[in-house]
Design a protein around this motif. Structure first.
Motif, PDB file in Angstrom:
ATOM      1  N   TYR B  34       1.016 -70.313  81.189  1.00  0.00           N
ATOM      2  CA  TYR B  34       2.013 -71.382  81.203  1.00  0.00           C
ATOM      3  C   TYR B  34       1.554 -72.670  80.548  1.00  0.00           C
ATOM      4  O   TYR B  34       2.347 -73.416  79.983  1.00  0.00           O
ATOM      5  N   ALA B 109       7.200 -72.940  95.788  1.00  0.00           N
ATOM      6  CA  ALA B 109       7.403 -72.077  94.627  1.00  0.00           C
ATOM      7  C   ALA B 109       6.776 -72.736  93.408  1.00  0.00           C
ATOM      8  O   ALA B 109       7.351 -73.633  92.798  1.00  0.00           O
ATOM      9  N   ILE B 111       5.022 -72.095  89.691  1.00  0.00           N
ATOM     10  CA  ILE B 111       5.036 -71.060  88.653  1.00  0.00           C
ATOM     11  C   ILE B 111       3.627 -70.583  88.297  1.00  0.00           C
ATOM     12  O   ILE B 111       3.434 -69.427  87.916  1.00  0.00           O
ATOM     13  N   ASP B 112       2.641 -71.451  88.457  1.00  0.00           N
ATOM     14  CA  ASP B 112       1.302 -71.144  87.947  1.00  0.00           C
ATOM     15  C   ASP B 112       0.295 -71.124  89.094  1.00  0.00           C
ATOM     16  O   ASP B 112      -0.202 -72.164  89.534  1.00  0.00           O
ATOM     17  N   GLU B 113      -0.018 -69.929  89.547  1.00  0.00           N
ATOM     18  CA  GLU B 113      -0.932 -69.796  90.687  1.00  0.00           C
ATOM     19  C   GLU B 113      -2.280 -70.477  90.430  1.00  0.00           C
ATOM     20  O   GLU B 113      -2.941 -70.948  91.360  1.00  0.00           O
ATOM     21  N   TYR B 138       4.859 -68.924  97.149  1.00  0.00           N
ATOM     22  CA  TYR B 138       5.446 -68.002  96.193  1.00  0.00           C
ATOM     23  C   TYR B 138       5.002 -68.469  94.820  1.00  0.00           C
ATOM     24  O   TYR B 138       5.221 -69.624  94.454  1.00  0.00           O
ATOM     25  N   PHE B 139       4.361 -67.593  94.075  1.00  0.00           N
ATOM     26  CA  PHE B 139       3.934 -67.970  92.730  1.00  0.00           C
ATOM     27  C   PHE B 139       4.865 -67.308  91.728  1.00  0.00           C
ATOM     28  O   PHE B 139       4.815 -66.089  91.521  1.00  0.00           O
ATOM     29  N   GLY B 140       5.748 -68.106  91.178  1.00  0.00           N
ATOM     30  CA  GLY B 140       6.732 -67.591  90.239  1.00  0.00           C
ATOM     31  C   GLY B 140       7.712 -68.700  89.893  1.00  0.00           C
ATOM     32  O   GLY B 140       7.498 -69.866  90.249  1.00  0.00           O
ATOM     33  N   ASP B 141       8.788 -68.321  89.265  1.00  0.00           N
ATOM     34  CA  ASP B 141       9.764 -69.280  88.736  1.00  0.00           C
ATOM     35  C   ASP B 141      10.615 -69.860  89.864  1.00  0.00           C
ATOM     36  O   ASP B 141      11.357 -69.130  90.541  1.00  0.00           O
ATOM     37  N   GLN B 144      14.414 -69.274  89.544  1.00  0.00           N
ATOM     38  CA  GLN B 144      14.789 -67.922  89.944  1.00  0.00           C
ATOM     39  C   GLN B 144      14.759 -67.790  91.471  1.00  0.00           C
ATOM     40  O   GLN B 144      15.653 -67.177  92.070  1.00  0.00           O
ATOM     41  N   TRP B 145      13.746 -68.382  92.093  1.00  0.00           N
ATOM     42  CA  TRP B 145      13.625 -68.325  93.552  1.00  0.00           C
ATOM     43  C   TRP B 145      14.881 -68.895  94.212  1.00  0.00           C
ATOM     44  O   TRP B 145      15.448 -68.307  95.137  1.00  0.00           O
TER      45      TRP B 145
END
Lengths: 284, 284
Positions: B34, B109, B111-113, B138-141, B144-145
């Motif tokens: 990212y 949430a 995006i970048d763990e 939560y590691f993600g968009d 979207q979450w």
């Protein structure tokens, strides 16, 4: 990322933080008996005046500082008539003061006449009020001017100085504040620029102590953003003979007859709210 | 004055102003899917995390940002229980939120763990609350979450993102705010970092328009100093489904059971006072 030589950079001494402005083209530089003055044209902050390498003002953000040094004090005093500015050679504070219709006389005691002459040339909009018949200019030592001034002859003293080092050091001391108290009328007050709350809280704390030692009943600090001063956060400290600094002429501030960009009645009240870390430093 | 290569410098893109910190020794650098993340040790601001060359935080001044993103929103909501943080990978905002005893669940949430893993390693004091049983990662968009989240399932959403460019651009748009509104319970609210009032007032203005377009009844911006962000002055913008953002649980804020360095009830009220120039930009 490294900056090329076209950036103007000010390093906050001892603080390890620096602020830079892009594309600074030097228009003027001179060494006066007091200091090194430089004028630059920058790409995005308009013109810049630096003294001994420290930003005094830029076109883009000086409005915050000048409004917040002048108007909180003037709307706190119940009826300010005679005002002294010490320093303030760029005349931005003077312009703000003279927006108040009830001001009778404004004396500006600036040690270095060249600051004012260069402001007239390079910052004409700050000098718009210089020919106001209420304005008088004294070029010399402000501390000496106060010593020789008549007792109980002023309502408000604004100290618009450089940092507490070099020629300005004496402006941050109880001996000077005592003389200021003498020349203030009952109910008079002082407002003084008091540095960055993040970097120099110890200076603000020391000023509070010096003001109290000089007999001022109440001392209060307000803060405001100032992008081109170290840390981007700055302060002014008010000292009142009789206290009551928490009150101000809110109605007059709400219905003031002149425009401002940063100051208004709500900002006045808000600016005196201090964060816990700073309140704790000042109370220690 | 020119800075040698030992200074870390961030240039505000297009704004011609830069901030530098002295003696920045790089401890870590990596390119994730990212972004580019770097960790430095500085001489006077402690550790520094930069993403794509922009300061995310330093040890010395991150308290202001994290407190002012979390607490105004949480003390404005009448009874916040379930909270979502979007972004916030350094976990400083999460730590502030979990100081509130009544929080039931906090989902972050990011995006970048790698941001969180590096924060755990280099900024352990910000990650003190990461093992709190109320916290879920939560590691993600984040967009979207939110799309997949249940309707009316959250009380407060805190958007602690990078600037509105690259991965964060979608977080500043009405389409996303509409989804946020859907997942908020009645009376829910959002707080989002909203850039520099001096440099980026147009971004704040645009956010207000997007929030209103998404159906939020009231939008209010607060400001605070942030030395290591461009111009040293920053903001957060709150949007409420039902309005009433001017009220807050003042008594609870005054008697909060946890310490803060910048936030308190008086600072909460004061931070929402906006200077005339900014009010005029937002009203235009």
């Amino acid at each position: 990322m490294q900056l090329d030589a076209s950036w103007f950079t000010e390093i906050a001494p001892g603080e390890g933080i620096a602020m830079s402005l892009k594309g600074a083209r030097r228009l003027h530089a001179e060494r006066t008996p007091y200091q090194q003055i430089e004028i630059y044209e920058t790409e995005t902050f308009g013109r810049l005046m630096a003294i001994d390498g420290c930003v005094m003002l830029t076109d883009r953000d000086n409005f915050v500082y000048h409004e917040m040094l002048a108007h909180p004090a003037l709307f706190t005093h119940p009826a300010p008539r005679d005002v002294l500015i010490i320093g303030g050679g760029d005349c931005g504070t003077l312009r703000e003061v003279l927006k108040h219709a009830d001001i009778g006389t404004l004396i500006q005691a600036e040690i270095d006449e060249r600051v004012t002459r260069l402001a007239e040339q390079y910052f004409p909009e700050l000098c718009q009020a210089n020919h106001d018949p209420r304005a008088r200019f004294y070029f010399g030592d402000g501390i000496q001017w106060v010593k020789e001034a008549a007792t109980a002859s002023l309502d408000v003293i604004l100290i618009d100085s450089t940092d507490p080092a070099g020629p300005a050091a004496g402006l941050f001391a109880a001996a000077f504040y005592k003389e200021c108290r003498r020349v203030l009328r009952p109910g008079g007050l002082i407002a003084q620029q008091s540095e960055s709350p993040l970097l120099y809280a110890h200076i603000i704390k020391n000023m509070h102590a010096e003001f109290r030692q000089a007999g001022f009943a109440e001392v209060r600090t307000l803060t405001f953003p100032q992008a081109t001063y170290p840390s981007g956060w700055w302060s002014a400290t008010l000292a009142g003979e009789h206290g009551k600094l928490a009150d101000f002429r809110r109605g007059d501030a709400e219905h003031k007859a002149f425009p401002t960009l940063y100051y208004d009645a709500a900002m006045h009240a808000a600016a005196f709210a201090l964060p816990p870390f700073l309140r704790e430093t000042l109370a220690r």
